[in-house]
Design a protein around this motif. Structure first.
Motif, PDB file in Angstrom:
ATOM      1  N   GLU A 163       3.461   6.015 -45.717  1.00 51.76           N
ATOM      2  CA  GLU A 163       3.665   6.481 -44.345  1.00 51.76           C
ATOM      3  C   GLU A 163       3.754   5.310 -43.359  1.00 51.76           C
ATOM      4  O   GLU A 163       4.518   5.355 -42.398  1.00 51.76           O
ATOM      5  CB  GLU A 163       2.537   7.430 -43.939  1.00 51.76           C
ATOM      6  N   LEU A 164       2.977   4.278 -43.588  1.00 52.82           N
ATOM      7  CA  LEU A 164       3.060   3.118 -42.708  1.00 52.82           C
ATOM      8  C   LEU A 164       4.376   2.363 -42.891  1.00 52.82           C
ATOM      9  O   LEU A 164       4.920   1.797 -41.925  1.00 52.82           O
ATOM     10  CB  LEU A 164       1.873   2.188 -42.955  1.00 52.82           C
ATOM     11  N   ASP A 165       4.897   2.346 -44.110  1.00 51.73           N
ATOM     12  CA  ASP A 165       6.234   1.774 -44.321  1.00 51.73           C
ATOM     13  C   ASP A 165       7.289   2.593 -43.574  1.00 51.73           C
ATOM     14  O   ASP A 165       8.218   2.024 -42.965  1.00 51.73           O
ATOM     15  CB  ASP A 165       6.563   1.746 -45.816  1.00 51.73           C
ATOM     16  N   LYS A 166       7.157   3.902 -43.632  1.00 49.21           N
ATOM     17  CA  LYS A 166       8.094   4.761 -42.899  1.00 49.21           C
ATOM     18  C   LYS A 166       7.977   4.537 -41.400  1.00 49.21           C
ATOM     19  O   LYS A 166       8.987   4.526 -40.684  1.00 49.21           O
ATOM     20  CB  LYS A 166       7.831   6.228 -43.243  1.00 49.21           C
ATOM     21  N   LEU A 167       6.748   4.323 -40.932  1.00 47.86           N
ATOM     22  CA  LEU A 167       6.555   4.045 -39.505  1.00 47.86           C
ATOM     23  C   LEU A 167       7.293   2.764 -39.104  1.00 47.86           C
ATOM     24  O   LEU A 167       7.915   2.709 -38.036  1.00 47.86           O
ATOM     25  CB  LEU A 167       5.061   3.904 -39.202  1.00 47.86           C
ATOM     26  N   GLY A 273      12.823  11.256 -38.147  1.00 49.77           N
ATOM     27  CA  GLY A 273      11.739  11.015 -37.213  1.00 49.77           C
ATOM     28  C   GLY A 273      12.193  10.198 -36.011  1.00 49.77           C
ATOM     29  O   GLY A 273      11.819  10.483 -34.870  1.00 49.77           O
ATOM     30  N   ALA A 274      13.027   9.177 -36.252  1.00 50.19           N
ATOM     31  CA  ALA A 274      13.531   8.353 -35.149  1.00 50.19           C
ATOM     32  C   ALA A 274      14.381   9.187 -34.196  1.00 50.19           C
ATOM     33  O   ALA A 274      14.297   9.028 -32.971  1.00 50.19           O
ATOM     34  CB  ALA A 274      14.333   7.178 -35.704  1.00 50.19           C
ATOM     35  N   GLU A 275      15.184  10.077 -34.740  1.00 45.86           N
ATOM     36  CA  GLU A 275      16.037  10.917 -33.887  1.00 45.86           C
ATOM     37  C   GLU A 275      15.203  11.884 -33.054  1.00 45.86           C
ATOM     38  O   GLU A 275      15.485  12.091 -31.859  1.00 45.86           O
ATOM     39  CB  GLU A 275      17.026  11.691 -34.761  1.00 45.86           C
ATOM     40  N   ARG A 276      14.181  12.463 -33.638  1.00 46.22           N
ATOM     41  CA  ARG A 276      13.306  13.363 -32.885  1.00 46.22           C
ATOM     42  C   ARG A 276      12.588  12.621 -31.765  1.00 46.22           C
ATOM     43  O   ARG A 276      12.467  13.114 -30.640  1.00 46.22           O
ATOM     44  CB  ARG A 276      12.307  14.029 -33.827  1.00 46.22           C
TER      45      ARG A 276
END
Length: 303
Positions: A163-167, A273-276
């Motif tokens: 999840e931190l990589d995705k962040l 997530g970036a788009e939201r």
């Protein structure tokens, strides 16, 4: 003598008949045309051509009429006018669609702040990796910079690192594509093992802008309660014994006034997530401006 008089009368009577007959014959004969020179203009060319009534501007001059009639078969709408009309219509449709989506997101965020709704977020007091105080006031700013908060622990074997990589991917994508900067925050759910030094060392493997927070057990329990985060540690843990912490896996998006906006789950990809987040940032309106809009003549759109 009588015979001579009659002869004279007969001659006078015959004279008009011949004259009338000659005049009638001359009238019916087609006059012969004289040959014209080859280079001389024809009679038809000397006569002005008549234009249809629809091509003549009422009250216009001859030059205006000639210019208008020579422009093409489309009289009142040229291809340039059609392109301009399509461009304006397309731009208005795009603006209306975007504005409609912004209003929807604003009303959604407003409903989450309304009375009777489950409140997420609130006052808390923790410390960062430099042992400096960090509270809810650190989420507020006048730069319209949002914060994104993740709860985890440094001994997590797989979920937290993923999840931190995705962040980190979300942060980079927002910065590169939309020039949006977030304040990323990691809050530990395991304060017994996660000291400021341990959290700082742990976050070095991820995005360099992530702020690490920890605190006492009561302080961490309080902030988890504020954000509706579930976490638990196994009972009767012996000193030095390894264990796992069960906790909720969400990103909490907070606006520039420290208010909860949206939650992003594990199933959401980095691009999604970036788009939201981008849509929420674009739709953000400060509280003072929201109140001013409600009292304007377009206030019905914001109620």
């Amino acid at each position: 003598m009588l015979s001579a008089l009659r002869a004279q009368t007969r001659a006078c009577a015959l004279l008009p008949r011949r004259t009338l007959h000659a005049s009638y014959r001359a009238f019916n004969e087609t006059p012969k045309k004289t040959p014209e020179p080859e280079n001389s203009p024809k009679q038809d060319d000397l006569q002005p051509k008549k234009r249809p009534l629809s091509r003549v501007l009422i009250g216009g001059s001859k030059d205006q009429n000639k210019k208008f009639s020579s422009s093409g078969s489309i009289e009142f709408a040229s291809w340039k006018s059609i392109l301009v009309l399509l461009g304006v219509g397309g731009a208005f449709t795009y603006w209306f669609t975007q504005e409609k989506e912004r209003l929807r997101l604003q009303k959604e965020a407003e409903s989450k702040r309304g009375v009777g709704k489950p409140h997420i977020g609130g006052p808390f007091s923790l410390i960062d990796t430099k042992s400096q105080p960090f509270t809810q006031e650190n989420l507020k700013n006048d730069k319209k910079m949002f914060s994104i908060i993740y709860f985890g622990f440094t001994h997590c074997p797989d979920v937290c690192p993923d999840e931190l990589d995705k962040l980190g991917e979300i942060l980079d994508e927002l910065k590169q594509k939309n020039d949006i900067t977030l304040q990323p925050i990691f809050i530990t759910c395991d304060p017994a093992r996660d000291s400021p030094e341990i959290v700082e060392q742990y976050l070095q493997d991820f995005h360099p802008t992530i702020v690490g927070l920890t605190g006492t057990y009561e302080a961490v329990k309080n902030v988890c309660k504020r954000f509706r985060v579930y976490f638990s540690t196994p009972p009767d843990v012996k000193p030095g014994q390894d264990y796992l912490v069960d906790h909720s896996i969400f990103f909490y998006l907070m606006d520039a006034e420290g208010n909860f906006v949206d939650v992003i789950g594990r199933e959401v990809t980095a691009s999604q997530g970036a788009e939201r987040i981008r849509k929420h940032v674009d739709a953000f309106v400060p509280a003072s401006e929201r109140e001013a809009r409600k009292s304007s003549w377009l206030g019905f759109l914001y109620k």
